[in-house]
Every structure is written in C-alpha cells, then in structure tokens.
Motif scaffolding. Structure first.
Motif, PDB file in Angstrom:
ATOM      1  N   VAL A  16     -12.562 -59.229  33.725  1.00  0.00           N
ATOM      2  CA  VAL A  16     -13.691 -59.350  34.658  1.00  0.00           C
ATOM      3  C   VAL A  16     -14.795 -58.365  34.316  1.00  0.00           C
ATOM      4  O   VAL A  16     -15.971 -58.735  34.338  1.00  0.00           O
ATOM      5  N   ALA A  17     -14.467 -57.148  33.985  1.00  0.00           N
ATOM      6  CA  ALA A  17     -15.490 -56.135  33.706  1.00  0.00           C
ATOM      7  C   ALA A  17     -16.381 -56.518  32.520  1.00  0.00           C
ATOM      8  O   ALA A  17     -17.614 -56.472  32.648  1.00  0.00           O
ATOM      9  N   GLY A  30     -20.451 -57.468  32.704  1.00  0.00           N
ATOM     10  CA  GLY A  30     -21.395 -56.800  31.815  1.00  0.00           C
ATOM     11  C   GLY A  30     -22.168 -57.789  30.963  1.00  0.00           C
ATOM     12  O   GLY A  30     -23.368 -57.635  30.737  1.00  0.00           O
ATOM     13  N   PHE A  31     -21.476 -58.826  30.486  1.00  0.00           N
ATOM     14  CA  PHE A  31     -22.141 -59.866  29.702  1.00  0.00           C
ATOM     15  C   PHE A  31     -23.198 -60.580  30.534  1.00  0.00           C
ATOM     16  O   PHE A  31     -24.315 -60.811  30.066  1.00  0.00           O
ATOM     17  N   LEU A  32     -22.875 -60.929  31.766  1.00  0.00           N
ATOM     18  CA  LEU A  32     -23.833 -61.611  32.631  1.00  0.00           C
ATOM     19  C   LEU A  32     -25.039 -60.722  32.934  1.00  0.00           C
ATOM     20  O   LEU A  32     -26.183 -61.193  32.906  1.00  0.00           O
ATOM     21  N   LEU A  43     -27.177 -60.577  29.849  1.00  0.00           N
ATOM     22  CA  LEU A  43     -27.849 -61.857  29.639  1.00  0.00           C
ATOM     23  C   LEU A  43     -29.061 -61.995  30.554  1.00  0.00           C
ATOM     24  O   LEU A  43     -30.145 -62.383  30.106  1.00  0.00           O
ATOM     25  N   PHE A  44     -28.899 -61.650  31.828  1.00  0.00           N
ATOM     26  CA  PHE A  44     -30.022 -61.738  32.763  1.00  0.00           C
ATOM     27  C   PHE A  44     -31.117 -60.737  32.407  1.00  0.00           C
ATOM     28  O   PHE A  44     -32.306 -61.046  32.512  1.00  0.00           O
ATOM     29  N   ALA A  45     -30.746 -59.543  31.982  1.00  0.00           N
ATOM     30  CA  ALA A  45     -31.748 -58.546  31.600  1.00  0.00           C
ATOM     31  C   ALA A  45     -32.519 -59.004  30.372  1.00  0.00           C
ATOM     32  O   ALA A  45     -33.749 -58.868  30.315  1.00  0.00           O
TER      33      ALA A  45
END
Length: 50
Positions: free
Chosen positions: A12-13, A17-19, A22-24
């Motif tokens: 989950v961690a 972090g990937f999400l 990606l949004f940034a």
C-alpha cells in the motif's frame, strides 16, 4: 494473519507514493503547458522617463 498485514503494508505504501507522484507530475506538466493569462509581449520591456 500477521503476514497478510505485513504484505499489505509493503504494497500500500509504494502504491500511495506512486499515485501522489503521478498527480504531482500531471499537475506540473499541465501548469507548464497552459497559455499565460495575459500576453507578456504586449507590455514594453523598457520604459524611459518614468
């Protein structure tokens, strides 16, 4: 049961972090590719006598 929660924490961690990354990255690219609100060439670069 403990092994399942350990694997869940390990998966989950990085996914969160990937999400976030990606949004940034999407927000940065989107903001850099938008046209400016005003035309910067319409203002004089140098003003004399002011």
């Amino acid at each position: 049961m403990q092994n399942t929660s350990l694997w869940l924490k390990l998966l989950v961690a990085p996914f969160i972090g990937f999400l976030l990354g990606l949004f940034a990255m999407f927000g940065l690219v989107y903001s850099q590719t938008q046209a400016p609100a005003t035309n910067p060439a319409s203002q004089p670069v140098l003003t004399y006598g002011d």
